[in-house]
Design a protein around this motif. Structure first.
Motif, mmCIF file in Angstrom:
data_model
loop_
_atom_site.group_PDB
_atom_site.id
_atom_site.type_symbol
_atom_site.label_atom_id
_atom_site.label_comp_id
_atom_site.label_asym_id
_atom_site.label_seq_id
_atom_site.Cartn_x
_atom_site.Cartn_y
_atom_site.Cartn_z
ATOM 1 N N GLU A 44 0.829 -1.203 0.000
ATOM 2 C CA GLU A 44 0.000 0.000 0.000
ATOM 3 C C GLU A 44 0.866 1.257 0.000
ATOM 4 O OE1 GLU A 44 -2.425 -0.586 3.424
ATOM 5 O OE2 GLU A 44 -3.837 -1.929 2.405
ATOM 6 N N SER A 45 1.943 1.241 0.790
ATOM 7 C CA SER A 45 2.849 2.392 0.827
ATOM 8 C C SER A 45 3.502 2.616 -0.524
ATOM 9 C CB SER A 45 3.934 2.177 1.890
ATOM 10 O OG SER A 45 3.384 2.100 3.179
ATOM 11 N N SER A 46 3.880 1.509 -1.168
ATOM 12 C CA SER A 46 4.524 1.607 -2.474
ATOM 13 C C SER A 46 3.590 2.229 -3.507
ATOM 14 C CB SER A 46 4.959 0.207 -2.921
ATOM 15 O OG SER A 46 5.669 0.259 -4.136
ATOM 16 N N ALA A 47 2.311 1.850 -3.448
ATOM 17 C CA ALA A 47 1.339 2.418 -4.388
ATOM 18 C C ALA A 47 1.130 3.911 -4.121
ATOM 19 C CB ALA A 47 0.006 1.673 -4.279
ATOM 20 N N ILE A 48 1.031 4.280 -2.839
ATOM 21 C CA ILE A 48 0.872 5.699 -2.490
ATOM 22 C C ILE A 48 2.100 6.483 -2.936
ATOM 23 C CG2 ILE A 48 0.700 7.338 -0.573
ATOM 24 C CD1 ILE A 48 -0.900 5.198 0.934
ATOM 25 N N ASP A 49 3.275 5.877 -2.750
ATOM 26 C CA ASP A 49 4.520 6.525 -3.150
ATOM 27 C C ASP A 49 4.502 6.876 -4.638
ATOM 28 O OD1 ASP A 49 7.465 7.151 -2.884
ATOM 29 O OD2 ASP A 49 7.571 5.487 -4.289
ATOM 30 N N GLN A 50 4.018 5.948 -5.475
ATOM 31 C CA GLN A 50 3.963 6.215 -6.903
ATOM 32 C C GLN A 50 2.950 7.307 -7.228
ATOM 33 O OE1 GLN A 50 6.180 4.939 -9.304
ATOM 34 N NE2 GLN A 50 7.052 4.565 -7.282
ATOM 35 N N ASP A 51 1.844 7.341 -6.486
ATOM 36 C CA ASP A 51 0.880 8.430 -6.684
ATOM 37 C C ASP A 51 1.516 9.777 -6.353
ATOM 38 O OD1 ASP A 51 -1.094 6.669 -7.440
ATOM 39 O OD2 ASP A 51 -1.956 6.486 -5.427
ATOM 40 N N ILE A 52 2.320 9.797 -5.287
ATOM 41 C CA ILE A 52 3.018 11.036 -4.910
ATOM 42 C C ILE A 52 4.001 11.449 -6.002
ATOM 43 C CG2 ILE A 52 4.636 12.077 -3.275
ATOM 44 C CD1 ILE A 52 3.437 10.307 -1.098
ATOM 45 N N ILE A 53 4.748 10.477 -6.492
ATOM 46 C CA ILE A 53 5.737 10.760 -7.533
ATOM 47 C C ILE A 53 5.059 11.348 -8.766
ATOM 48 C CG2 ILE A 53 7.333 9.677 -9.174
ATOM 49 C CD1 ILE A 53 8.050 7.698 -6.920
ATOM 50 N N GLU A 54 3.933 10.755 -9.176
ATOM 51 C CA GLU A 54 3.239 11.244 -10.362
ATOM 52 C C GLU A 54 2.635 12.626 -10.126
ATOM 53 O OE1 GLU A 54 0.532 8.125 -11.355
ATOM 54 O OE2 GLU A 54 2.111 6.800 -12.128
ATOM 55 N N VAL A 339 2.012 -2.462 -10.936
ATOM 56 C CA VAL A 339 3.396 -2.077 -10.640
ATOM 57 C C VAL A 339 3.444 -0.819 -9.781
ATOM 58 C CG1 VAL A 339 5.495 -1.155 -11.683
ATOM 59 C CG2 VAL A 339 4.402 -3.171 -12.663
ATOM 60 N N SER A 340 4.258 -0.885 -8.703
ATOM 61 C CA SER A 340 4.418 0.309 -7.859
ATOM 62 C C SER A 340 5.812 0.414 -7.248
ATOM 63 C CB SER A 340 3.363 0.316 -6.737
ATOM 64 O OG SER A 340 3.482 -0.831 -5.924
ATOM 65 N N HIS A 341 6.749 -0.444 -7.691
ATOM 66 C CA HIS A 341 8.119 -0.358 -7.173
ATOM 67 C C HIS A 341 9.080 -0.853 -8.244
ATOM 68 C CE1 HIS A 341 11.151 0.033 -4.059
ATOM 69 N NE2 HIS A 341 11.637 -1.134 -4.418
ATOM 70 N N VAL A 342 10.300 -0.302 -8.238
ATOM 71 C CA VAL A 342 11.300 -0.690 -9.231
ATOM 72 C C VAL A 342 12.688 -0.651 -8.607
ATOM 73 C CG1 VAL A 342 11.536 1.691 -10.095
ATOM 74 C CG2 VAL A 342 12.195 -0.232 -11.562
ATOM 75 N N GLY A 343 13.531 -1.566 -9.040
ATOM 76 C CA GLY A 343 14.942 -1.590 -8.656
ATOM 77 C C GLY A 343 15.782 -1.950 -9.868
#
Length: 378
Positions: A44-54, A339-343
């Motif tokens: 859930e945090s990872s998905a929110i993080d991507q929303d913030i980034i966008e 997808v909500s995280h990348v390395g």
């Protein structure tokens, strides 16, 4: 015999003393709940993080666009002001009163010639003024359009900034929830949680190994069957197979060839990313000292002249698709669905990623999170 009895007595004494110390045991239910909660919170945090980034990316683009539109608007307004001041008295009179009274001009003229000469001059000036007025109206309309665009851009920018702040609050709440879950565990329960994660990763690695072996065996068997069934052909005959086109590839999908060695750019990108291990995680940043997940990957590839979008979701559309069994150093590895995280894969089953505020930039297992796909961009 006495020595034997003494040894037995000492052993019994030691056992009795040890039995007085009751060892703490991890609560399996508590560990299982914590594991489930932490995995949920991380996704859930990872998905929110991507929303913030966008939202941050949109806000940055909006701020840049607003600056450009505002500059254009100021230039246009200055142009309109200059044109208005150049129209002259006759244009102003025409604009305000709708024209000149020809009878009044005739009655006040000294002579017919004077009247005709003056009338011609006035007519020429009126024609010039009318053209200037029409041009002024066009330029004023352009200024109005730019003003409307600036207003829309400003409203959109404010909305994105507000969304970013709201999402930041949600993200902070998720981090606090994760900390609360972890803090509730005792030392032995935390160790049990760590061991369970290690076990899960090892099981996934073994499953990946078995999948690779099965794929290799299937490919070998298919090749052997094809070789046995292929008739001998003479030079120039068409076998009906297009060389270089792998069987089973879906229409429109490009799949990277099995890894034979990473490019120099990919290796340089890895070096750039791993040099940041230990750096802090801050959402909405892409270096050089703090990063979010897609910020780290975009930073690393920026060092070798490759421009990547700012979100992991957008990066997932870049490059060519890579099977997990064909990963090579430099490939972008994506997690969760959607997808909500990348390395970045660095080899030997490891990735470098910007995980979260608790872990920062780290090196971890490629199986540390639910794998969703990989792309080769270098």
């Amino acid at each position: 015999m006495n020595r034997l009895r003494a040894a037995i007595a000492m052993a019994v004494s030691t056992l009795c003393i040890a039995s007085l110390v009751v060892p703490a045991h991890a609560d399996p239910d508590a560990v299982a709940r914590a594991k489930s909660d932490l995995e949920r919170i991380q996704q859930e945090s990872s998905a929110i993080d991507q929303d913030i980034i966008e939202a941050s990316a949109r806000a940055d683009e909006g701020a840049s666009k607003l600056a450009e539109v505002t500059a254009d608007l100021h230039k246009q307004q200055e142009k309109v002001r200059a044109m208005a001041s150049d129209l002259g008295d006759i244009a102003v009179v025409q604009l305000q009163s709708g024209g000149l009274d020809i009878t009044a001009q005739f009655l006040t003229s000294d002579s017919e010639d004077s009247f005709l000469s003056g009338l011609a001059t006035i007519q020429n000036e009126a024609n010039r003024s009318n053209a200037s007025l029409q041009l002024l109206q066009v330029e004023q309309s352009e200024a109005d359009t730019l003003q409307a665009e600036a207003d829309r851009t400003n409203a959109s920018l404010k909305a994105d900034l507000a969304a970013k702040e709201e999402l930041a609050g949600h993200y902070a709440a998720k981090e606090a929830e994760a900390k609360s879950v972890y803090d509730r565990l005792g030392a032995e329960e935390r160790e049990r949680l760590r061991q369970l994660e290690i076990q899960r990763q090892r099981e996934q690695e073994e499953a990946d190994r078995q999948a690779r072996l099965a794929a290799q065996q299937a490919a070998q068997q298919a090749a052997e069957r094809a070789a046995a069934q292929t008739p001998t052909t003479t030079a120039g005959e068409d076998t009906g197979t297009s060389q270089g086109e792998p069987a089973g590839t879906p229409a429109g999908e490009t799949v990277a060839a099995p890894a034979t060695g990473s490019s120099s750019r990919a290796l340089t990108a890895i070096s750039a990313a791993t040099s940041k291990v230990g750096s802090s995680y801050v959402w909405g940043t892409s270096g050089p000292s703090t990063f979010d997940c897609s910020g780290l990957t975009s930073y690393a590839y920026r060092q070798v002249g490759i421009s990547l979008p700012r979100s992991s979701r957008a990066q997932f559309a870049m490059g060519t698709k890579v099977a997990k069994s064909d990963l090579q150093p430099g490939d972008l590895v994506f997690y969760y669905s959607p997808v909500s995280h990348v390395g970045i894969y660095i080899g030997n089953g490891k990735i470098v990623d910007a995980a979260n505020p608790r872990s920062g930039v780290r090196i971890t297992s490629v199986n540390s999170m639910p794998f969703s796909g990989a792309r080769r961009v270098g």
